[in-house]
Design a protein around this motif. Sequence first.
Motif: not given
Length: 135
Positions: A104-120
């Motif tokens: 997952s080295r090509n995943v950006s911080r913004e994408e991680v934040v968005r993923f966690k936000s959408k999970s919540k």
Amino acid sequence: TEIYTLSLHDALPIYFSTGKDDTRITADGIDCTFLREPDKIMKFFTPQNSTSSLAELLYGFFEFYSEFDFNSKGISLYTGSSWGKPDSGPMYLQNPLERHLNVSRNVSREEVVRFKSKSKEFLCTGKGLDYSRNA
């Protein structure tokens, strides 16, 4: 990440042990040993191995990753565990074949934040799911 979450609920085994008689190593030294016999594989995918409904597994996936500490932990699909990640990237998913690589080295911080936000967000809207075993 779905594979890791399913393994936490005993719905999917992480690593199929094969014994020494079926060890397969590539010329590059990559361990590609895994269970290849369909009758032995299928015993892991029978309903009695999981006591969770599909809706419960889906909810558990989003619940787990909405709280997961991607800043300090990596995930191993090979061992089914998390540990202190070896680099400072936003997400670390260990490659199950070449365990020194981050898939997952090509995943950006913004994408991680968005993923966690959408999970919540799902946790708020997914509470009405049917959790019966027949779902």
